[in-house]
Design an enzyme around this catalytic site. Structure first.
Site, mmCIF file in Angstrom:
data_model
loop_
_atom_site.group_PDB
_atom_site.id
_atom_site.type_symbol
_atom_site.label_atom_id
_atom_site.label_comp_id
_atom_site.label_asym_id
_atom_site.label_seq_id
_atom_site.Cartn_x
_atom_site.Cartn_y
_atom_site.Cartn_z
ATOM 1 N N ASP A 38 0.791 -1.257 -0.015
ATOM 2 C CA ASP A 38 -0.004 -0.026 0.004
ATOM 3 C C ASP A 38 1.115 1.233 0.105
ATOM 4 O O ASP A 38 0.584 2.375 0.742
ATOM 5 C CB ASP A 38 -0.924 0.056 1.282
ATOM 6 C CG ASP A 38 -2.106 1.009 1.126
ATOM 7 O OD1 ASP A 38 -2.504 1.481 0.030
ATOM 8 O OD2 ASP A 38 -2.912 1.355 2.164
ATOM 9 N N GLY A 45 -2.053 5.165 3.691
ATOM 10 C CA GLY A 45 -1.097 4.396 2.963
ATOM 11 C C GLY A 45 0.199 3.842 3.942
ATOM 12 O O GLY A 45 0.331 4.269 5.034
#
Length: 410
Positions: free
Chosen positions: A276, A312
């Protein structure tokens, strides 16, 4: 056609089907872009390259990369794409899904068209396997760092322009949204992998999504309903349902070590490591962007929105493999979670394995001196594209000096 033989102190091989296993020692022969032979013990001849220490593994496969090295792929230009695809092999990644987060539908459609124009002109580097759309069909209650103004339902009219380019290979959605189950069926019929994520669904709703064709859960435990013993949600169904494979961000910030161990123990063979990663990954602390909005990378920990929401990660996939091994996960299982399992999930059984006939995508992972792992050398399609010894990608033959020996530094 290039041909070379590598001998490794430890080689993590995987057959055409079934889990990987460690060969100590092991060897492989590459013919052109493919692996021709794999064996245990001493090689059948003088190797062109002998790797002492560390592990020779399949190239790592990351299904969730928003950006890296200062570039957000949703709005990056040619130079940004060249940088990310060209440098990801530094982290051991040889194939990835660029990930576009929630944005207005016209902006997402244009990003996909722009990407389709860029991809044929990328330099040697990590393979782009398609695009992962993480949104905009998400839950307002579990939106995380996504802009709530752009969240919407996955109607046929919303899906159509996003599927035009054929680039979309993975869609994360919340199955409780109106029309979501019909969308899951449509996407699955089109060969698109559907992942449940950013969702407040009950376990029963997730099971219905799996009935409709969903096969994945996005970043397990994060931005989703959990494992409450009387109100089981997304995470509980992900661990219990054999049809579902769950992504896990193993930076030890998104998920605590005990929860990560629980995931591997409860769902063996169904956990895939993802980063991510966002534009801040591979960069110094400072201000960057995700989905057109600012994020801050602190000196320690993951990137954050201004309100403190995690946005993220700055994780490397080679580091994630090292983190899993440090938590007590069997090394072959940890490598599988970042190679064969994500490759198979996305329908690329030619990737993520060291086996005859597989693509010669390889990485040599070595200890980094702090208990972690780092990619020392990386090959894509039989071509060496990263050598930490030189600090620069290699644009020539992967064979190198013949014969030669490399040892990990203490």
């Amino acid at each position: 056609m290039a041909s070379f033989l590598i001998a490794a102190q430890t080689l993590v091989a995987a057959p055409a089907t079934g889990a990987a296993r460690s060969l100590s020692p092991g060897w492989l022969r590459v013919e052109g872009e493919l692996i021709a032979e794999v064996g245990e013990g001493d090689p059948p001849g003088a190797p062109d390259l002998r790797l002492e220490g560390g592990m020779l593994t399949p190239g790592l496969v990351d299904l969730q990369v928003n950006g890296f090295f200062g570039h957000d792929l949703a709005d990056a230009g040619t130079a940004g794409w060249h940088t990310v695809a060209g440098r990801l092999p530094e982290t051991g990644v040889t194939a990835f899904l660029p990930t576009f987060i929630t944005a207005p539908l016209p902006a997402l459609a244009e990003a996909l068209r722009r990407t389709a124009r860029l991809l044929p002109h990328l330099p040697p580097g990590a393979r782009v396997l398609g695009v992962h759309l993480e949104g905009p069909f998400l839950s307002e209650r579990r939106r995380g760092a996504h802009n709530p103004a752009h969240l919407t339902d996955p109607t046929p009219q919303a899906l159509a322009p996003l599927l035009e380019t054929g680039l979309v290979k993975l869609v994360t959605l919340a199955p409780e949204r109106p029309g979501a189950l019909a969308a899951v069926r449509t996407l699955a019929e089109r060969g698109v992998l559907v992942s449940v994520g950013h969702s407040d669904a009950t376990a029963e709703q997730v099971a219905r999504a799996a009935d409709a064709g969903a096969r994945k859960v996005t970043h397990l435990f994060n931005a989703q309903s959990g494992v409450h013993h009387r109100r089981p949600g997304v995470a509980a169904q992900a661990l219990a349902d054999p049809r579902l494979t769950a992504g896990l961000i193993l930076d030890l910030h998104h998920v605590a070590p005990v929860a990560a161990r629980l995931a591997f123990a409860a769902a063996p063979g169904r956990i895939v490591l993802v980063t991510d990663a966002v534009s801040a990954a591979g960069m110094p602390p400072g201000r960057y962007e995700l989905g057109g909005e600012p994020i801050e990378l602190p000196a320690a920990g993951p990137p954050l929105r201004a309100d403190g929401t995690i946005a993220g990660s700055a994780l490397r996939l080679d580091a994630a493999v090292g983190n899993a091994i440090a938590l007590g996960i069997d090394p072959a299982a940890a490598v599988d979670a970042a190679t064969r399992l994500p490759a198979d999930l996305i329908g690329r059984r030619d990737l993520g394995r060291i086996a005859p006939g597989a693509a010669a995508d390889l990485t040599w992972l070595v200890p980094d001196g702090t208990g972690g792992l780092r990619a020392r050398r990386t090959w894509v399609a039989g071509r060496q594209v990263w050598d930490a010894g030189s600090g620069n990608p290699e644009n020539g033959n992967a064979q190198g000096p013949s014969p030669s020996t490399e040892r990990t530094r203490p």
